[in-house]
Design a protein around this motif. Structure first.
Motif, short mmCIF file in Angstrom:
data_model
loop_
_atom_site.label_atom_id
_atom_site.label_comp_id
_atom_site.label_asym_id
_atom_site.label_seq_id
_atom_site.Cartn_x
_atom_site.Cartn_y
_atom_site.Cartn_z
N ASP A 68 0.82 -1.86 0.11
CA ASP A 68 0.25 0.12 -0.43
C ASP A 68 0.60 1.23 -0.12
O ASP A 68 1.69 0.98 0.54
CB ASP A 68 -0.88 0.00 1.12
CG ASP A 68 -1.51 -1.12 0.93
OD1 ASP A 68 -2.19 -1.28 0.00
OD2 ASP A 68 -3.02 -1.72 1.87
N ALA A 69 0.49 2.20 -0.66
CA ALA A 69 1.04 3.11 -0.91
C ALA A 69 -0.08 4.60 -0.14
O ALA A 69 -0.82 4.61 -0.82
CB ALA A 69 1.67 3.49 -2.43
N VAL A 70 0.84 5.52 -0.71
CA VAL A 70 0.19 6.63 -0.37
C VAL A 70 1.12 8.86 -0.80
O VAL A 70 2.35 8.22 -1.33
CB VAL A 70 0.75 7.26 1.45
CG1 VAL A 70 1.42 8.06 1.54
CG2 VAL A 70 0.04 8.75 1.38
N ARG A 71 0.53 9.45 -1.66
CA ARG A 71 0.43 10.53 -1.80
C ARG A 71 -0.41 10.64 -2.32
O ARG A 71 -1.14 11.14 -1.19
CB ARG A 71 0.94 9.94 -3.28
CG ARG A 71 -1.02 9.16 -4.18
CD ARG A 71 -0.95 9.51 -5.73
NE ARG A 71 -2.28 8.99 -6.46
CZ ARG A 71 -3.20 10.01 -5.96
NH1 ARG A 71 -3.11 10.67 -6.00
NH2 ARG A 71 -4.25 9.22 -6.95
N PHE A 72 0.10 12.64 -2.83
CA PHE A 72 -0.63 13.54 -2.77
C PHE A 72 -1.68 14.19 -3.80
O PHE A 72 -1.83 12.50 -5.02
CB PHE A 72 0.13 14.69 -2.51
CG PHE A 72 0.82 15.68 -1.60
CD1 PHE A 72 0.22 15.26 -0.92
CD2 PHE A 72 2.48 15.47 -1.35
CE1 PHE A 72 1.53 16.39 1.10
CE2 PHE A 72 2.88 15.13 -0.53
CZ PHE A 72 2.60 16.09 0.70
N SER A 73 -2.50 14.58 -4.10
CA SER A 73 -3.64 14.03 -4.74
C SER A 73 -3.28 14.68 -6.35
O SER A 73 -1.75 15.54 -6.42
CB SER A 73 -5.00 15.44 -4.38
OG SER A 73 -5.65 15.42 -5.80
N VAL A 117 -3.85 13.99 2.01
CA VAL A 117 -3.04 13.05 0.86
C VAL A 117 -4.58 11.76 0.73
O VAL A 117 -5.14 11.51 1.26
CB VAL A 117 -1.31 12.01 2.03
CG1 VAL A 117 -1.12 12.85 2.11
CG2 VAL A 117 -2.45 11.66 3.02
N ILE A 118 -4.00 10.83 -0.45
CA ILE A 118 -4.36 9.55 -1.34
C ILE A 118 -4.10 7.95 -1.03
O ILE A 118 -2.91 8.25 -1.21
CB ILE A 118 -5.10 9.78 -2.53
CG1 ILE A 118 -5.49 10.85 -2.19
CG2 ILE A 118 -6.08 9.02 -3.02
CD1 ILE A 118 -5.87 11.85 -4.04
N LEU A 119 -4.52 7.45 -0.66
CA LEU A 119 -4.09 5.70 -0.26
C LEU A 119 -4.42 5.13 -1.96
O LEU A 119 -5.07 5.65 -1.99
CB LEU A 119 -4.60 5.48 0.99
CG LEU A 119 -4.66 3.64 1.13
CD1 LEU A 119 -4.03 3.59 1.54
CD2 LEU A 119 -5.57 2.81 2.07
N ILE A 120 -2.97 4.44 -2.05
CA ILE A 120 -3.47 3.67 -3.57
C ILE A 120 -2.70 2.21 -2.12
O ILE A 120 -2.03 1.34 -2.20
CB ILE A 120 -2.17 4.04 -3.91
CG1 ILE A 120 -1.99 5.45 -4.62
CG2 ILE A 120 -1.96 2.76 -5.52
CD1 ILE A 120 -0.65 5.96 -4.95
N GLY A 121 -4.10 1.59 -3.11
CA GLY A 121 -4.58 0.19 -2.38
C GLY A 121 -5.18 0.06 -1.09
O GLY A 121 -6.53 0.93 -1.43
N ASN A 122 -5.43 -0.77 -0.58
CA ASN A 122 -6.54 -1.20 0.05
C ASN A 122 -6.29 -0.29 1.20
O ASN A 122 -5.76 -0.06 2.72
CB ASN A 122 -6.16 -2.88 0.83
CG ASN A 122 -6.74 -3.58 -0.07
OD1 ASN A 122 -7.41 -3.55 -0.90
ND2 ASN A 122 -5.58 -4.36 -1.05
#
Length: 282
Positions: free
Chosen positions: A32-37, A71-76
């Protein structure tokens, strides 16, 4: 012709078996990863930086504000809070020591969005601070695509001087000075007095006629003439001499503020520099 068809079919079959033998990538929840919009409305500039800004103009006397950068989650999602790791680029940042305080960065449990939370202290004087922030990988969340890992957060307490006759008259209708209430002069203007007006009435949308439906269509042109967020066109305060009631309300706000804080609001520029700010009396 038949040979060509057989040749093409052979290539297709070869590609199929080649792909079948390779490891096909699939989503792994451990990554799972995290990023800005990456939405323009959220501040993404298309240059790999998400731009965020805050102004203390509407709450100029507050000591600080708590600001969340989304911030936005990429994943579950997870059934527990997960930490978002980040760093501050001190070489590119202009914020001075003591002008901010780093708080938490998290993706809350059962959410696919979160925040990096920072306490921003009010800026004194006409200047702007900026923080450059970069998301980093952690044990719980990896960093996402490189284009969406950087943010620039700026904040200030500065305000543009009333730009034209229409708004300068409004200022003088509300702030006490030796000038006539209808004077367009800014010799007695001070940013602190204007911030006091804004704080008293929560004025920050006078460039948008749709935000003031109380004025009929005949008055809409005065919004575009003034073209200034923080003060209305003086004509709008001339209706039934409403400038008098606004000045009375402003006087009550100043009196309450001075009583609560124990020190008077002071002009910070102009001919009245250092003197108490007063509402005009009618």
């Amino acid at each position: 012709m038949m040979k060509k068809i057989n040749y093409i079919i052979g290539i297709i079959i070869g590609i199929f078996f080649s792909c079948e033998n390779e490891t096909i990538p699939y989503y792994n929840s451990e990554n799972d990863a995290v990023r800005f919009s990456n939405k323009i409305n959220d501040g993404y500039g298309g240059d790999g930086i998400v731009y965020q800004s805050y102004s203390f103009v509407s709450n100029p006397w507050d000591e600080y504000v708590i600001y969340d950068i989304p911030v936005i989650l990429i994943g579950n999602t997870s059934d527990k809070d997960r930490t978002v790791n980040y760093t501050i680029d001190t070489e590119k940042s202009t914020a001075t020591e003591g002008s901010y305080e780093l708080m938490e960065g998290i993706i809350p449990a059962n959410h696919n969005e979160g925040y990096i939370r920072i306490k921003l202290y009010n800026v004194t004087g006409d200047k702007t601070y900026e923080l450059r922030i970069s998301i980093q990988s952690s044990d719980e969340l990896e960093k996402g695509p490189s284009l969406y890992l950087n943010a620039a957060l700026s904040w200030s307490n500065s305000i543009p001087t009333p730009p034209n006759t229409y708004t300068r008259i409004t200022y003088n209708m509300l702030i006490q000075s030796p000038l006539s209430f209808s004077s367009p002069s800014i010799s007695y203007y001070s940013p602190n007095a204007l911030k006091t007006i804004i704080a008293a009435f929560n004025w920050n949308d006078w460039d948008n006629p749709d935000a003031h439906p109380e004025y009929p269509a005949a008055y809409k042109r005065y919004f575009t003439q003034a073209n200034y967020k923080y003060l209305p066109h003086y004509i709008l305060l001339n209706i039934e001499q409403s400038y008098s009631s606004f000045a009375t309300q402003l006087g009550k706000y100043i009196e309450e503020y001075n009583s609560t804080h124990g020190t008077p609001l002071l002009h910070d520029a102009g001919t009245l520099l250092g003197q108490p700010i007063e509402a005009r009396k009618y």
